[in-house]
Design an enzyme around this catalytic site. Structure first.
Site, PDB file in Angstrom:
ATOM      1  N   THR A   1       1.911  21.429  36.953  1.00 20.06           N
ATOM      2  CA  THR A   1       0.991  22.711  37.623  1.00 20.06           C
ATOM      3  C   THR A   1       0.195  21.968  38.952  1.00 20.06           C
ATOM      4  OG1 THR A   1       0.242  23.330  35.331  1.00 20.06           O
ATOM      5  CG2 THR A   1      -1.327  23.924  37.058  1.00 20.06           C
TER       6      THR A   1
ATOM      7  N   LYS B   1       0.649  30.924  37.770  1.00 16.95           N
ATOM      8  CA  LYS B   1      -0.191  29.810  37.164  1.00 16.95           C
ATOM      9  C   LYS B   1      -1.634  29.684  37.067  1.00 16.95           C
ATOM     10  CE  LYS B   1      -0.694  26.220  34.037  1.00 16.95           C
ATOM     11  NZ  LYS B   1      -0.926  26.679  32.808  1.00 16.95           N
TER      12      LYS B   1
ATOM     13  N   LYS C   1      -8.471  19.588  37.942  1.00 13.94           N
ATOM     14  CA  LYS C   1      -7.600  19.727  38.779  1.00 13.94           C
ATOM     15  C   LYS C   1      -7.173  21.109  38.979  1.00 13.94           C
ATOM     16  CE  LYS C   1      -3.209  18.901  37.188  1.00 13.94           C
ATOM     17  NZ  LYS C   1      -2.463  19.922  37.188  1.00 13.94           N
TER      18      LYS C   1
HETATM   19  P1  NAP Z   1      -0.044  13.635  31.024  1.00 18.88           P
HETATM   20  O1  NAP Z   1       0.190  13.611  29.618  1.00 18.88           O
HETATM   21  O2  NAP Z   1      -1.184  13.308  31.674  1.00 18.88           O
HETATM   22  O3  NAP Z   1       1.143  13.225  31.734  1.00 18.88           O
HETATM   23  C1  NAP Z   1       1.425  13.085  33.128  1.00 18.88           C
HETATM   24  C2  NAP Z   1       2.728  12.486  33.330  1.00 18.88           C
HETATM   25  O4  NAP Z   1       2.590  12.467  34.843  1.00 18.88           O
HETATM   26  C3  NAP Z   1       3.024  11.171  32.670  1.00 18.88           C
HETATM   27  O5  NAP Z   1       4.468  11.155  32.538  1.00 18.88           O
HETATM   28  C4  NAP Z   1       2.564  10.379  33.992  1.00 18.88           C
HETATM   29  O6  NAP Z   1       3.283   9.019  33.848  1.00 18.88           O
HETATM   30  C5  NAP Z   1       3.143  11.217  35.005  1.00 18.88           C
HETATM   31  N1  NAP Z   1       2.779  10.569  36.190  1.00 18.88           N
HETATM   32  C6  NAP Z   1       1.169  10.541  36.842  1.00 18.88           C
HETATM   33  N2  NAP Z   1       1.001  10.104  37.897  1.00 18.88           N
HETATM   34  C7  NAP Z   1       2.288   9.449  38.228  1.00 18.88           C
HETATM   35  C8  NAP Z   1       2.559   8.910  39.358  1.00 18.88           C
HETATM   36  N3  NAP Z   1       2.067   8.485  40.616  1.00 18.88           N
HETATM   37  N4  NAP Z   1       4.048   8.725  39.433  1.00 18.88           N
HETATM   38  C9  NAP Z   1       4.993   9.054  38.382  1.00 18.88           C
HETATM   39  N5  NAP Z   1       4.449   9.491  37.461  1.00 18.88           N
HETATM   40  C10 NAP Z   1       3.267  10.078  37.251  1.00 18.88           C
HETATM   41  O7  NAP Z   1      -0.019  15.463  31.432  1.00 18.88           O
HETATM   42  P2  NAP Z   1       0.411  16.809  30.506  1.00 18.88           P
HETATM   43  O8  NAP Z   1      -0.760  17.218  29.783  1.00 18.88           O
HETATM   44  O9  NAP Z   1       1.934  16.166  29.900  1.00 18.88           O
HETATM   45  O10 NAP Z   1       0.529  17.635  31.865  1.00 18.88           O
HETATM   46  C11 NAP Z   1       1.604  17.502  32.697  1.00 18.88           C
HETATM   47  C12 NAP Z   1       1.416  18.616  33.717  1.00 18.88           C
HETATM   48  O11 NAP Z   1       1.542  20.071  32.792  1.00 18.88           O
HETATM   49  C13 NAP Z   1       0.061  18.773  34.300  1.00 18.88           C
HETATM   50  O12 NAP Z   1       0.487  19.409  35.692  1.00 18.88           O
HETATM   51  C14 NAP Z   1      -0.558  19.733  33.493  1.00 18.88           C
HETATM   52  O13 NAP Z   1      -1.577  20.548  34.245  1.00 18.88           O
HETATM   53  C15 NAP Z   1       0.311  20.850  33.112  1.00 18.88           C
HETATM   54  N6  NAP Z   1       0.063  21.412  31.802  1.00 18.88           N
HETATM   55  C16 NAP Z   1      -0.615  20.693  30.921  1.00 18.88           C
HETATM   56  C17 NAP Z   1      -0.847  21.501  29.453  1.00 18.88           C
HETATM   57  C18 NAP Z   1      -1.471  20.612  28.509  1.00 18.88           C
HETATM   58  O14 NAP Z   1      -1.692  21.432  27.460  1.00 18.88           O
HETATM   59  N7  NAP Z   1      -1.466  19.600  28.336  1.00 18.88           N
HETATM   60  C19 NAP Z   1      -0.414  22.754  29.350  1.00 18.88           C
HETATM   61  C20 NAP Z   1       0.062  23.548  30.250  1.00 18.88           C
HETATM   62  C21 NAP Z   1       0.442  22.655  31.810  1.00 18.88           C
HETATM   63  P3  NAP Z   1       2.757   7.737  32.908  1.00 18.88           P
HETATM   64  O15 NAP Z   1       2.828   8.031  31.412  1.00 18.88           O
HETATM   65  O16 NAP Z   1       3.308   6.726  33.484  1.00 18.88           O
HETATM   66  O17 NAP Z   1       1.239   7.780  33.000  1.00 18.88           O
END
Ligand code: NAP
Length: 292
Positions: free
Chosen positions: A97, A172, A240
């Protein structure tokens, strides 16, 4: 030709999404900044890359599921990033997102006719990601999105074509505006109910039994009941996203006063140390504002 799929970002969403691609029989390579998180998928048969560049050199289709712009910039533009290798003929799909403005900036930076770029953020949280029932909001060349649909449907139950690159991110923004405001509203209802000495269970059951009952309220009801917020969608990510919604709305000249108010509550939640809890923990921001 069997297409090789690369997946970068194995967080709450990425890990189950990549697992579903693998389960559907695709050849998969994964990369995660914290390498330990690749173990589960490696055990299931995925190849692992030590850098985004290694993954991009191998894969035909590169999928990103990362926190936001900073993470996306890091995997695209760093010395070992995706764009450090020859990407001719490949497809890049950003499912993270981000704002529509950021998406169109990426689209402009990529060489037309070289790499195909699609933005495909998702509606749905950890459970739909695990069940493969996400709603995928896709922007980019229509023929490229159509060609990608069988792969996207390994992760979701519906692909919504939204228009050119950036329009998936725009869609989104509209979805998360409503999600953020709705859960802030439900939390506010519970906050008032508690001050009125109403039974929280009774209030939630009453809402769910009537026309206001809906799947997302149903999903969050136990968290609010128990005042316990195991993470599905982190509060820091909702903060965010609402920041992007406000920037996007401002640029478009759209009035979004309810989003402004909701954003302040989520932002306060991060300040209170609740950023890694589920976003329904916005309830704690309201409780902190009550009269003592
Ligand atoms: P998350 O669990 O926080 O995972 C984030 C990912 O990004 C991890 O693999 C992290 O790696 C990586 N990352 C962060 N900073 C980085 C950097 N500087 N360089 C390389 N990799 C980096 O987030 P999530 O919940 O899976 O969400 C992922 C996306 O989907 C976001 O944009 C979120 O808004 C969106 N989303 C989430 C949901 C939900 O319910 N969770 C639903 C819809 C959409 P590390 O493991 O090394 O930290």
């Amino acid at each position: 030709m069997v297409e090789k799929i690369g997946f970068i970002g194995l967080g709450i969403m990425g890990e189950p999404m990549a697992a579903n691609i693998l389960k559907a029989g695709h050849a998969l390579m994964v990369y995660n900044r914290t390498p330990e998180k690749t173990g589960i998928l490696a055990d299931k048969g995925a190849l692992t890359a030590s850098s985004p560049a290694e993954l991009a050199a191998w894969a035909d289709i590169i999928i990103l599921m990362l926190t936001g712009p900073e993470a996306t910039d890091a995997v695209l533009y760093s010395a070992n990033g995706i764009l450090s290798v020859n990407t001719a003929g490949k497809t890049l799909v950003n499912m993270s997102t981000v704002s529509p403005e950021y998406t169109t900036t990426i689209a402009r930076c990529l060489t037309p006719g070289d790499i195909t770029f699609i933005d495909a953020p998702v509606s749905g949280s950890k459970k739909p990601a695990t069940d493969g029932t996400l709603i995928i909001l896709a922007g980019g060349p229509r023929h490229a999105v159509s060609a990608l649909e069988p792969l996207l449907l390994t992760m979701g139950r519906k692909v919504v074509y939204c228009g050119e690159a950036g329009q998936g991110s725009a869609m989104k923004m509209t979805v998360n505006l409503l999600l953020g405001v709705m859960i802030a509203g439900l939390a506010e209802t519970v906050n008032l109910a508690r001050r009125l000495h109403l039974d929280t269970d009774l209030v939630l059951d009453t809402i769910l039994a009537g026309p206001l009952g809906c799947p997302i309220f149903n999903l969050k009801k136990d968290m609010l009941r128990q005042d316990d917020y195991p993470v599905q969608f982190p509060l820091k990510h909702m903060t965010k996203d609402l920041r992007f919604v406000l920037q996007t709305a401002d640029a478009a000249g759209a009035a979004v006063p309810a989003t402004h108010a909701a954003f302040q509550l989520y932002r306060q939640g991060v300040g209170l140390g609740n950023g890694d809890l589920d976003f329904a923990a916005v309830q704690k921001s309201l409780a902190a504002l009550n009269d003592r």
